[in-house]
Design an enzyme around this catalytic site. Structure first.
Site, PDB file in Angstrom:
ATOM      1  N   ARG A  85       1.029  -1.262   0.014  1.00 23.66           N
ATOM      2  CA  ARG A  85      -0.134   0.105  -0.214  1.00 23.66           C
ATOM      3  C   ARG A  85       1.030   1.688  -0.226  1.00 23.66           C
ATOM      4  O   ARG A  85       0.416   2.324  -0.315  1.00 23.66           O
ATOM      5  CB  ARG A  85      -1.045  -0.556   1.485  1.00 23.66           C
ATOM      6  N   ASP A 145     -20.495   7.760   1.316  1.00 25.84           N
ATOM      7  CA  ASP A 145     -21.018   6.596   2.973  1.00 25.84           C
ATOM      8  C   ASP A 145     -21.847   7.223   3.527  1.00 25.84           C
ATOM      9  O   ASP A 145     -22.830   6.663   4.095  1.00 25.84           O
ATOM     10  CB  ASP A 145     -19.447   6.785   3.960  1.00 25.84           C
ATOM     11  N   ARG A 148     -25.259   6.618   1.765  1.00 22.34           N
ATOM     12  CA  ARG A 148     -25.575   5.172   1.565  1.00 22.34           C
ATOM     13  C   ARG A 148     -26.108   5.277   3.569  1.00 22.34           C
ATOM     14  O   ARG A 148     -27.012   4.142   3.146  1.00 22.34           O
ATOM     15  CB  ARG A 148     -24.303   3.955   1.862  1.00 22.34           C
ATOM     16  N   HIS A 172     -12.645   7.001   4.874  1.00 19.68           N
ATOM     17  CA  HIS A 172     -13.121   6.725   3.674  1.00 19.68           C
ATOM     18  C   HIS A 172     -12.547   5.374   3.727  1.00 19.68           C
ATOM     19  O   HIS A 172     -11.792   5.028   2.516  1.00 19.68           O
ATOM     20  CB  HIS A 172     -13.047   7.960   2.559  1.00 19.68           C
TER      21      HIS A 172
END
Ligand code: ADP
Length: 310
Positions: A85, A145, A148, A172
């Site tokens: 990452r 988010d 939703r 997020h």
């Protein structure tokens, strides 16, 4: 107003499409490392315009961004097999160094709206690279988010999501925090509203909605490889708040001096968004569990951002 979009793959082009349908900008300028892609996206999106608005959609190089009020950054490279990452972050930081330098030269007054994932870290990187005040470097963060969360609560209560107030805070991503204790239907706290309406919010309902919000991207990626329509519309919503100086309360990510005791994390809170960028934070009351979860999310983001050397 003029909006630039740098990086017009799936997410950048979906933002351009949503903006063209919404009709908030006079001109949208698409820029990509691949000029042929930018040209093709501009032509395709411009064919939707006659059905919706009077937006001019063009492709260009960085010079075409001169005078832009807002530039959306959706450029990025994808993870190579076996890549860590942090290595991916470093490569995306290199992309941003190039892009932000070029944008700042031609459009020094533009607000930057960051879409590239991981969006909180990329927003932190963009803030550092640009030298702009954090209020003018805004990540899309948990805008989607929160949408939703409101949609699922609205479905449970048979109410319009527009009448549900509730926000997702922090990263997020996996460590995000659904702020249940401050959520409301109309002006009634969500649990009291649910009791009044005979649709109690049981542990099972909490678990289902939490997973519905937190796992949404994974489900969509399983089915179609990536996500773009939702975030495209979310970016257009933030752009509208900025260009129309709405002072709308939206959950977006900026570098935050201090929250729940953590300094210098770039994360989402509900914030007032208008022509000057972010002008106020509206941190809701949190219970102890939520505050602890937000502290962990914030600390993780601050630590990860510190690992990225620019
Ligand atoms: P996403 O699904 O996040 O939109 P894509 O790979 O579809 O991802 O889009 C990323 C876009 O960013 C590509 O179109 C790519 O050409 C563009 N891009 C990558 N690096 C640069 C760069 N240095 N300058 C401009 N655009 C870039």
């Amino acid at each position: 107003a003029r909006i630039g979009i740098v990086g017009v793959g799936m997410v950048g082009s979906a933002a351009g499409y949503a903006l063209a349908l919404m009709g908030v900008a006079g001109e949208i300028v698409l820029v990509d490392r691949s000029p042929a892609l930018a040209q093709a996206q501009a032509e395709d999106i411009s064919h939707a315009v006659p059905f919706a608005s009077a937006t001019r959609v063009v492709a260009g190089d960085y010079d075409a961004l001169a005078g832009a009020d807002l530039v959306i950054l959706a450029a990025g490279v994808s993870q190579k097999p076996g890549e860590t990452r942090i290595a991916l972050l470093s490569r995306n930081a290199e992309v941003f160094a190039e892009v932000i330098g070029a944008v700042r030269r031609v459009a020094p007054d533009a607000i930057l709206l960051i879409a590239t994932n991981p969006v909180d870290i990329m927003t932190d990187i963009a803030t550092r690279l640009s030298g702009l005040p954090p209020s003018r470097v805004i990540g899309s963060g948990t805008i989607l988010d929160s949408a939703r969360f409101r949609t699922l609560l609205g479905q449970h209560l048979h109410l319009s999501p527009q009448s549900i107030h509730g926000y997702v805070l922090g990263e997020h991503g996996d460590s995000e925090v659904l702020a249940w204790s401050s959520a409301q239907a109309g002006s009634v706290p969500i649990r009291a509203a649910a009791a009044q309406m005979g649709a109690a919010i049981t542990d099972e309902v909490v678990a289902r909605i939490d997973a519905g919000v937190r796992r949404a991207a994974y489900r969509i990626i399983e089915g179609k490889g990536a996500t773009w329509y939702g975030i495209g519309a979310g970016l257009a919503r933030i752009a509208r708040a900025i260009l129309r100086d709405e002072q709308a309360v939206l959950s977006v990510s900026i570098l935050t001096p201090e929250v729940v005791g953590v300094k210098g994390a770039t994360l989402s809170l509900p914030r007032a968004v208008g022509r000057a960028g972010v002008t106020a934070d509206l941190l809701p009351d949190l219970d102890d569990v939520e505050a602890d979860a937000l502290r962990r999310s914030a600390q993780m983001l601050a630590d990860l951002a510190a690992e990225v050397k620019l």
